[in-house]
Design a protein around this motif. Sequence first.
Motif, short mmCIF file in Angstrom:
data_model
loop_
_atom_site.label_atom_id
_atom_site.label_comp_id
_atom_site.label_asym_id
_atom_site.label_seq_id
_atom_site.Cartn_x
_atom_site.Cartn_y
_atom_site.Cartn_z
N TRP A 26 0.84 -1.21 0.00
CA TRP A 26 0.00 0.00 0.00
C TRP A 26 0.87 1.25 0.00
O TRP A 26 0.64 2.18 -0.77
N ASP A 27 1.88 1.26 0.85
CA ASP A 27 2.79 2.40 0.93
C ASP A 27 3.45 2.67 -0.42
O ASP A 27 3.59 3.81 -0.85
N GLN A 28 3.83 1.59 -1.10
CA GLN A 28 4.51 1.73 -2.39
C GLN A 28 3.63 2.43 -3.42
O GLN A 28 4.12 3.22 -4.23
N GLU A 29 2.34 2.16 -3.39
CA GLU A 29 1.45 2.71 -4.40
C GLU A 29 0.83 4.05 -4.01
O GLU A 29 0.09 4.63 -4.80
N THR A 30 1.12 4.53 -2.81
CA THR A 30 0.48 5.78 -2.37
C THR A 30 1.49 6.86 -2.02
O THR A 30 1.45 7.95 -2.58
N VAL A 31 2.39 6.60 -1.07
CA VAL A 31 3.23 7.67 -0.55
C VAL A 31 4.73 7.40 -0.63
O VAL A 31 5.53 8.28 -0.31
N MET A 32 5.15 6.23 -1.06
CA MET A 32 6.58 5.93 -1.13
C MET A 32 7.28 6.86 -2.12
O MET A 32 6.80 7.07 -3.24
N ARG A 34 9.60 8.01 -5.08
CA ARG A 34 9.90 7.28 -6.32
C ARG A 34 11.28 6.63 -6.30
O ARG A 34 11.47 5.54 -6.82
N GLY A 35 12.23 7.30 -5.67
CA GLY A 35 13.59 6.77 -5.67
C GLY A 35 13.80 5.56 -4.77
O GLY A 35 14.89 4.98 -4.76
N ALA A 36 12.77 5.17 -4.05
CA ALA A 36 12.91 4.04 -3.11
C ALA A 36 12.55 2.70 -3.72
O ALA A 36 12.57 1.69 -3.02
N SER A 37 12.25 2.66 -5.01
CA SER A 37 11.69 1.43 -5.60
C SER A 37 12.64 0.24 -5.51
O SER A 37 12.20 -0.88 -5.25
N ARG A 40 12.61 -0.99 -1.97
CA ARG A 40 11.33 -1.62 -1.64
C ARG A 40 11.25 -3.03 -2.24
O ARG A 40 10.68 -3.94 -1.62
N ALA A 41 11.82 -3.22 -3.43
CA ALA A 41 11.82 -4.55 -4.03
C ALA A 41 12.57 -5.54 -3.15
O ALA A 41 12.12 -6.69 -2.97
N GLU A 42 13.68 -5.11 -2.58
CA GLU A 42 14.44 -6.00 -1.69
C GLU A 42 13.66 -6.28 -0.41
O GLU A 42 13.66 -7.40 0.11
N GLU A 43 12.98 -5.25 0.11
CA GLU A 43 12.18 -5.43 1.32
C GLU A 43 11.03 -6.41 1.08
O GLU A 43 10.76 -7.29 1.92
N MET A 44 10.35 -6.26 -0.06
CA MET A 44 9.25 -7.16 -0.38
C MET A 44 9.75 -8.58 -0.58
O MET A 44 9.10 -9.55 -0.17
N ALA A 45 10.91 -8.72 -1.22
CA ALA A 45 11.48 -10.05 -1.43
C ALA A 45 11.83 -10.70 -0.09
O ALA A 45 11.59 -11.89 0.12
N ALA A 46 12.39 -9.91 0.83
CA ALA A 46 12.76 -10.46 2.14
C ALA A 46 11.51 -10.91 2.91
O ALA A 46 11.51 -11.99 3.53
N LEU A 47 10.45 -10.09 2.87
CA LEU A 47 9.22 -10.47 3.55
C LEU A 47 8.63 -11.74 2.94
O LEU A 47 8.17 -12.63 3.66
N GLU A 48 8.64 -11.82 1.61
CA GLU A 48 8.08 -13.00 0.96
C GLU A 48 8.89 -14.25 1.28
O GLU A 48 8.34 -15.34 1.44
N SER A 49 10.19 -14.10 1.39
CA SER A 49 11.04 -15.24 1.75
C SER A 49 10.65 -15.78 3.13
O SER A 49 10.55 -17.01 3.33
N ILE A 50 10.41 -14.88 4.07
CA ILE A 50 10.00 -15.29 5.42
C ILE A 50 8.62 -15.94 5.39
O ILE A 50 8.38 -17.00 6.00
N LEU A 51 7.69 -15.31 4.64
CA LEU A 51 6.33 -15.85 4.57
C LEU A 51 6.31 -17.22 3.89
O LEU A 51 5.60 -18.14 4.33
N HIS A 52 7.09 -17.38 2.83
CA HIS A 52 7.14 -18.67 2.15
C HIS A 52 7.68 -19.75 3.08
O HIS A 52 7.17 -20.89 3.11
N THR A 103 7.95 -8.24 -9.12
CA THR A 103 6.66 -7.56 -9.25
C THR A 103 6.66 -6.23 -8.49
O THR A 103 5.94 -5.30 -8.87
N SER A 104 7.46 -6.11 -7.44
CA SER A 104 7.60 -4.82 -6.78
C SER A 104 8.31 -3.83 -7.69
O SER A 104 7.85 -2.68 -7.84
N LEU A 105 9.38 -4.23 -8.32
CA LEU A 105 10.07 -3.37 -9.28
C LEU A 105 9.17 -3.05 -10.47
O LEU A 105 9.13 -1.92 -10.96
#
Length: 489
Positions: A26-32, A34-37, A40-52, A103-105
């Motif tokens: 949500w943060d990525q699509e609203t207030v993040m 632009r230069g943080a993309s 954010r991709a690394e953060e999303m990948a790390a979260l998904e690794s933990i969830l998987h 998909t985050s990138l």
Amino acid sequence: MTAFQELSQFLRDTQALSRVSMRTGWDQETVMPRGASDDRAEEMAALESILHARRTDPRLPDWLDRAQAQTPAQARILELTARSYARTTRIPARLATELARLTSLSQGVWARARADEDAGAFLPTLSQVVALKREEAQALSDGDPYDALLEDYEPGTTQVEIAQIFDRMRPRLTALLDRVRGAAAQPKALNHNFPADQQMHIARLCATAFGYDWTRGRLDLAVHPFSSGGGNDARITTRVAENDPFNCIYSTIHEVGHACYEQSIDQAYNFTPLGEGVSMGVHESQSRIYENQLGRSAPFTAWLFGQMKKSFGDFGIAKPQDFYATVNRVAPGFIRTESDELQYNLHIMLRFDLERDLIAGRLDVADLEEAWNARFNDDFGLQVDKPSNGFLQDVHWPVGLFGYFPTYALGNVYAGCLNQQLRHAVPQIDTHLERGDASPATAWLREHVQHHGALRNPRDTIAHACGCAPDEAPLLAQLEDKFTAIYQL
């Protein structure tokens, strides 16, 4: 603790982490910024690794083996957990992590390409997304790969069943559309400037009218409207075009339908597999009935007309009945989210066919724009003038949501069934809608659909509320009655 209690605590933590991941999106699509993309991709990948890792934890089969369900809700929790484990263990951790990163990138690449009208800038990234989704589909599939992806969004439904529904719907929709296009009575289009802050004021009024709990949600702006979160934090977004207030207002009402579903689920189910919408088709049934059968009805638009007059003064529409016709005006257009009820499902049918071909390898990403434009011209009689009006308009494919689109049309079908039963059960709805009060309708939906979360399978959820199996007949009858009256056919 018993095995069921141990499993429940583990699932609670997993659900909590999943919501953190959703709010990061949500943060990525609203207030993040632009230069943080890339970060954010690394953060999303790390979260998904933990969830998987949690969803494939080797202790899960043992807990499932030993856990004893004492209630139907507990039995359903075990069923959903077993299904999730069986699916997730078929996806390699590497693939799950790479999909999350890419998909985050991709979301950022798509947004820039869309703004720049540069389809070529996005195609290499989309090609990578499609390649990974094909790999995922093959890993999950015991039959057709597209069905394996569809299972994530509408469990128990196959593409053959959806295609059969669409084949039954298309002739009646296109026949009605031809009659509407040839009608002598054509509603007036809006031709006025509607300042953004006043549009957002009305959007908030509408969200409140439909029961959105502002203490557990918020409204923000995004390129593509969406709803995110669940439990006690269900957020919505909208967008504003100063020449088209309906874009903002009805996107908001639509997303409120999603969020109210999440806000209304039994609190006892929070942080369990039952504490979320059972499928995207059922989710869409809530957003579409809020938006269309209720929000675009003559009684509600009469109230909305009064609010528009207060905010914008004379905007060129003289009477509530004329405003109702304008709200429901059938007009040529490229954008799905701005489409009228009559043409909306045709947009979904186009995407359904193209994404099936992409996943099956019958269509290459390099040829997607040409295929889209040709099909759009055939279906709507319009030549796509720019990528943002064509295949770049939706965020779904950039973020890997293949199998999602058909659930929009299924949601319309479900909404037609629910509306028929709702009108029978609560005959005083229109009297309240005229006052901008949707509470009798939303209370019925909350009791019969939303409160139960994922307790039942999707079709059983609708059948439980309606007293019969869902089919497309009520929706088609509603559309024919509505547009025959508006266009004096």
